[in-house]
Design an enzyme around this catalytic site. Structure first.
Site, PDB file in Angstrom:
ATOM      1  N   ASP A  43     -14.635  -7.990   5.811  1.00  0.00           N
ATOM      2  CA  ASP A  43     -13.835  -7.626   4.647  1.00  0.00           C
ATOM      3  C   ASP A  43     -14.188  -8.503   3.447  1.00  0.00           C
ATOM      4  OD1 ASP A  43     -11.899  -6.285   3.223  1.00  0.00           O
ATOM      5  OD2 ASP A  43     -10.237  -7.477   3.992  1.00  0.00           O
ATOM      6  N   ASN A  91     -11.650   4.342   4.304  1.00  0.00           N
ATOM      7  CA  ASN A  91     -12.705   4.066   3.332  1.00  0.00           C
ATOM      8  C   ASN A  91     -13.396   5.339   2.852  1.00  0.00           C
ATOM      9  OD1 ASN A  91     -13.795   1.070   5.101  1.00  0.00           O
ATOM     10  ND2 ASN A  91     -12.194   1.316   3.556  1.00  0.00           N
ATOM     11  N   LEU A 213      -4.779  -6.413  11.309  1.00  0.00           N
ATOM     12  CA  LEU A 213      -5.855  -5.666  11.955  1.00  0.00           C
ATOM     13  C   LEU A 213      -6.209  -4.386  11.218  1.00  0.00           C
ATOM     14  CD1 LEU A 213      -4.973  -6.013  15.755  1.00  0.00           C
ATOM     15  CD2 LEU A 213      -6.835  -7.099  14.504  1.00  0.00           C
ATOM     16  N   SER A 214      -5.289  -3.859  10.423  1.00  0.00           N
ATOM     17  CA  SER A 214      -5.531  -2.640   9.643  1.00  0.00           C
ATOM     18  C   SER A 214      -5.948  -1.457  10.511  1.00  0.00           C
ATOM     19  CB  SER A 214      -6.588  -2.887   8.554  1.00  0.00           C
ATOM     20  OG  SER A 214      -6.142  -3.856   7.641  1.00  0.00           O
TER      21      SER A 214
END
Length: 257
Positions: A43, A91, A213-214
């Site tokens: 990230d 994304n 953790l997304s």
């Protein structure tokens, strides 16, 4: 909450992924064995680009170059399996211009590592969500590297932990319909996930300072140690990896016992 390192260097590290890695700092270790499987949430590429006044594409390219370096660092310390979350399903909602360049960069990274003839590459994610060229590159890499002797590298591209679980549940339901003798268990469910046959990650490392953790490997990371590094991914160095491994070595993994 995991304490963040207080003495991280401010340098950006080498920019040439083919050059020699910087010398790691001497860090204490209390365990001789490294984690078997380390998963990375890489990230901070876009924030790195903005902070350096560079185009977003350059941030993604620097991030991909750092993955090339990091797979060598991981192999050097004996890590057998690594997973790299390069693109989530969320994304895919980014602008078409940024997304097109990012997908090309991931494709280049995949082909580059496959061409070495060393690592075994596996795609985690939904190929139908990806452009045909990238899906083909990932599939070809998986096919051509299957019998290589190097460590296992998993690229999570078009990946969502929730979707992985849902897809596994659908497979389980289909098997239950076909066979009344089919039994649902943790083991059978794990075999229905995209990571079937792989060990669960012992350690999950997320760069950029975000502490969540997304949606990454939600089932597989249930008992993983979590390490949150404050630096943006393109600035992540071999010393940062050593810090994460030193943290892991000092953990007592009881698995609920």
């Amino acid at each position: 909450m995991i304490p963040l390192p207080r003495d991280h260097p401010n340098g950006t590290g080498p920019t040439d992924p083919s050059g020699p890695p910087e010398a790691p700092e001497a860090l204490p270790r209390t365990a001789a064995d490294p984690p078997r499987h380390v998963a990375f949430i890489v990230d901070g590429n876009r924030r790195w680009a903005r902070a350096h006044g560079r185009p977003i594409e350059q941030g993604h390219r620097e991030g991909a170059d750092n993955v090339r370096r990091a797979v060598h660092w991981c192999e050097a310390v004996g890590i057998e399996t690594t997973t790299w979350w390069l693109l989530s399903t969320d994304n895919l909602n980014r602008t078409s211009v940024e997304l097109h360049k990012l997908l090309d960069i991931i494709s280049e990274l995949t082909r580059h590592l496959a061409a070495t003839g060393h690592w075994r590459i596996r795609h985690l994610g939904e190929p139908r969500l990806l452009p045909r060229s990238l899906a083909t590159a990932l599939n070809e890499a998986e096919t051509t590297t299957r019998h290589n002797q190097g460590p296992q590298i998993n690229f999570a591209v078009g990946y969502s932990g929730r979707e992985d679980i849902l897809a596994a549940a659908r497979r389980m339901a289909q098997q239950a319909v076909r066979s009344t003798a089919f039994s649902v268990s943790e083991r059978s469910f794990a075999q229905a996930l995209s990571t079937s046959g792989l060990p669960d990650p012992d350690l999950v490392i997320r760069s950029s300072g975000e502490q969540r953790l997304s949606g990454f490997m939600l089932w597989q990371a249930a008992l993983s140690e979590l390490y949150f590094c404050p630096v943006l991914w393109p600035d992540f160095t071999q010393s940062d990896l050593d810090r994460a491994l030193a943290f892991y070595a000092n953990r007592q993994r009881r698995f609920g016992r």
